[in-house]
Scaffold this active site. Structure first.
Site, PDB file in Angstrom:
ATOM      1  N   ALA A   1      31.953  63.941  76.153  1.00 14.86           N
ATOM      2  CA  ALA A   1      33.325  64.211  76.564  1.00 14.86           C
ATOM      3  C   ALA A   1      33.824  63.282  77.678  1.00 14.86           C
ATOM      4  O   ALA A   1      34.923  62.724  77.587  1.00 14.86           O
ATOM      5  CB  ALA A   1      33.432  65.668  77.025  1.00 14.86           C
ATOM      6  N   GLU A   2      33.018  63.082  78.702  1.00 14.02           N
ATOM      7  CA  GLU A   2      33.494  62.303  79.860  1.00 14.02           C
ATOM      8  C   GLU A   2      33.501  60.814  79.530  1.00 14.02           C
ATOM      9  O   GLU A   2      34.349  60.068  80.029  1.00 14.02           O
ATOM     10  CB  GLU A   2      32.618  62.599  81.085  1.00 14.02           C
ATOM     11  CG  GLU A   2      32.515  64.089  81.432  1.00 14.02           C
ATOM     12  CD  GLU A   2      31.506  64.851  80.568  1.00 14.02           C
ATOM     13  OE1 GLU A   2      30.841  64.231  79.707  1.00 14.02           O
ATOM     14  OE2 GLU A   2      31.385  66.079  80.741  1.00 14.02           O
TER      15      GLU A   2
ATOM     16  N   TYR B   1      34.561  74.400  77.211  1.00  7.43           N
ATOM     17  CA  TYR B   1      33.590  75.480  77.064  1.00  7.43           C
ATOM     18  C   TYR B   1      32.803  75.332  75.757  1.00  7.43           C
ATOM     19  O   TYR B   1      33.403  75.293  74.688  1.00  7.43           O
ATOM     20  CB  TYR B   1      34.302  76.839  77.121  1.00  7.43           C
ATOM     21  CG  TYR B   1      33.333  77.978  77.207  1.00  7.43           C
ATOM     22  CD1 TYR B   1      32.694  78.256  78.417  1.00  7.43           C
ATOM     23  CD2 TYR B   1      33.018  78.744  76.096  1.00  7.43           C
ATOM     24  CE1 TYR B   1      31.767  79.287  78.503  1.00  7.43           C
ATOM     25  CE2 TYR B   1      32.093  79.772  76.178  1.00  7.43           C
ATOM     26  CZ  TYR B   1      31.470  80.033  77.384  1.00  7.43           C
ATOM     27  OH  TYR B   1      30.554  81.039  77.467  1.00  7.43           O
TER      28      TYR B   1
ATOM     29  N   ASP C   1      39.607  65.234  74.603  1.00  7.67           N
ATOM     30  CA  ASP C   1      39.349  64.214  75.628  1.00  7.67           C
ATOM     31  C   ASP C   1      40.467  63.172  75.645  1.00  7.67           C
ATOM     32  O   ASP C   1      40.831  62.663  76.710  1.00  7.67           O
ATOM     33  CB  ASP C   1      37.998  63.548  75.372  1.00  7.67           C
ATOM     34  CG  ASP C   1      36.883  64.573  75.363  1.00  7.67           C
ATOM     35  OD1 ASP C   1      36.968  65.525  76.156  1.00  7.67           O
ATOM     36  OD2 ASP C   1      35.957  64.440  74.560  1.00  7.67           O
TER      37      ASP C   1
HETATM   38  O1  LIG Z   1      30.151  68.348  72.402  1.00  8.15           O
HETATM   39  C1  LIG Z   1      29.812  67.623  73.326  1.00  8.15           C
HETATM   40  O2  LIG Z   1      29.061  67.988  74.238  1.00  8.15           O
HETATM   41  C2  LIG Z   1      30.335  66.257  73.417  1.00  8.15           C
HETATM   42  O3  LIG Z   1      30.476  65.757  74.496  1.00  8.15           O
HETATM   43  C3  LIG Z   1      30.692  65.571  72.138  1.00  8.15           C
HETATM   44  C4  LIG Z   1      32.121  65.203  71.926  1.00  8.15           C
HETATM   45  O4  LIG Z   1      32.300  63.822  72.192  1.00  8.15           O
HETATM   46  C5  LIG Z   1      33.110  66.026  72.690  1.00  8.15           C
HETATM   47  O5  LIG Z   1      32.721  67.370  72.614  1.00  8.15           O
HETATM   48  C6  LIG Z   1      34.497  65.911  72.138  1.00  8.15           C
HETATM   49  O6  LIG Z   1      35.306  66.888  72.742  1.00  8.15           O
HETATM   50  P1  LIG Z   1      36.765  67.296  72.222  1.00  8.15           P
HETATM   51  O7  LIG Z   1      37.713  66.271  72.736  1.00  8.15           O
HETATM   52  O8  LIG Z   1      37.014  68.634  72.847  1.00  8.15           O
HETATM   53  O9  LIG Z   1      36.695  67.331  70.723  1.00  8.15           O
END
Ligand SMILES: O=C(O)C(=O)C[C@H](O)[C@H](O)COP(=O)(O)O
Length: 341
Positions: free
Chosen positions: A41-42, A174, A284
């Site tokens: 995510a980050e 979350y 993100d």
């Molecule tokens: O699930 C995890 O821990 C991750 O970091 C993988 C993904 O790259 C993000 O989850 C994407 O997040 P969204 O923008 O909310 O779709």
């Protein structure tokens, strides 16, 4: 020797992941081939902001291995400063993503326990050097969900930001399956972290979890009520941004964006997005669009609009990340556009 990052840079702190996906419609347990993408995510926010022209440094730890180098390459391609990423013996976190197919929803299966990031000791990461002169620290609720070591990492990051006088953006992100895998107390951990945040990316459900109050139902009034309760509970918060998603089918969603500040509020109209190429990373992308404008001191309206535009664009891009220029973002209009020649 670590050099200084550009003044006012954004520091993104979190785990880099590799994503492995079977073809759409082929279940993982019957698949012969997997497509690889880099996510986390980050890191997704780092890649988006750097491509949009902001100076960005990633603070993380990756495996000193070909898998770790693959993840680093994705950041390098986008121009993200990687000098604060520690390389260590060990494994990268992976996740498997089965894309939605017709009436069957998408599914994520994590394989990330014991990754070098999740097992890192805060003392191994140079928070002080990375945050020196920074304009923002961005982290998310995924890091503390990784286990007790993740909680310590997230705590160390927000404490270092407080010490350096750097504002914090916290994205709730979350992930129930991560919190449920250990004896966790997400409410108390997340509350402690949000207490240090200036910007919160999270909707009324995230706020319900933080405050232990139910803001059930939907609609702008519930969201505004939830944001006002969060502003009252968390004095440092100035900005709360969220999306409202309406899932019509696996390939058609409606998306609206909302930004609340203490004195102003803005919710966009819902935009219908179809067909969706890849929904992962759209949250993100939204966060990156909001932060791009937040760094410029833009209004709630402009933050919501730019966040929504980048999120919509990401629905058309395969993989977890989006890397567009500021010119491309500013020129984007979500319409049935044919080839531009
Ligand atoms: O699930 C995890 O821990 C991750 O970091 C993988 C993904 O790259 C993000 O989850 C994407 O997040 P969204 O923008 O909310 O779709």
């Amino acid at each position: 020797m670590k050099g200084p990052s550009e003044p006012g840079h954004v520091v993104c702190f979190g785990e880099l992941l590799l994503r492995l996906s079977p073809d759409s419609g082929t279940p993982l347990d019957r698949s012969d081939r997997l497509d690889l993408a880099v996510g986390g995510a980050e890191a997704n926010v780092a890649i988006a902001l750097s491509s949009l022209g902001l100076p960005v440094a990633m603070l993380s730890a990756v495996a000193d291995s070909p898998t770790g180098r693959r993840a680093l390459a994705a950041l390098g391609e986008a121009g993200v400063d990687r000098q604060f990423i520690r390389r260590k013996a060990g494994r990268m976190g992976l996740y498997f993503f089965e894309p939605p197919s017709g009436p069957i929803g998408g599914r994520v299966t994590y394989d990330r326990a014991g990754s070098v990031f999740a097992l890192s000791d805060p003392a191994e990461l140079d928070f002080g050097a990375a945050l020196k002169g920074a304009g923002l620290l961005h982290l998310s609720g995924i890091t503390p969900a990784l286990g007790p070591a993740g909680v310590e990492l997230a705590r160390a990051a927000v404490n270092a930001a407080a010490e350096a006088g750097v504002p914090v953006c916290f994205d709730g992100n979350y992930r129930a399956s991560l919190w449920e895998a250990w004896d966790s107390d997400p409410r108390s951990v997340l509350t402690e972290l949000v207490e240090q945040a200036t910007v919160l990316i999270g909707n009324h459900r995230d706020i319900s979890l933080l405050l232990g109050t139910s803001f059930s139902g939907d609609g702008p009034d519930r969201r505004r009520e939830a944001s006002e309760a969060a502003f009252a509970r968390f004095p440092k918060l100035t900005t709360i941004a969220s999306t409202a998603r309406h899932v019509e089918s696996a390939t058609t969603h409606g998306l609206a964006a909302r930004v609340d500040q203490r004195e102003s509020h803005w919710q966009t109209d819902e935009v219908r997005i179809a067909p969706i190429v890849d929904r992962i990373g759209t949250g993100d992308a939204f966060a990156a669009g909001v932060l791009l404008r937040w760094m410029e001191g833009a209004s709630a309206q402009d933050m919501a609009k730019t966040g929504l535009s980048l999120a919509i664009m990401k629905h058309g891009v395969p993989g977890d990340t989006i890397a567009v220029t500021r010119t491309e973002l500013d020129a984007f209009a979500p319409a049935g556009v044919d080839v531009r020649r």
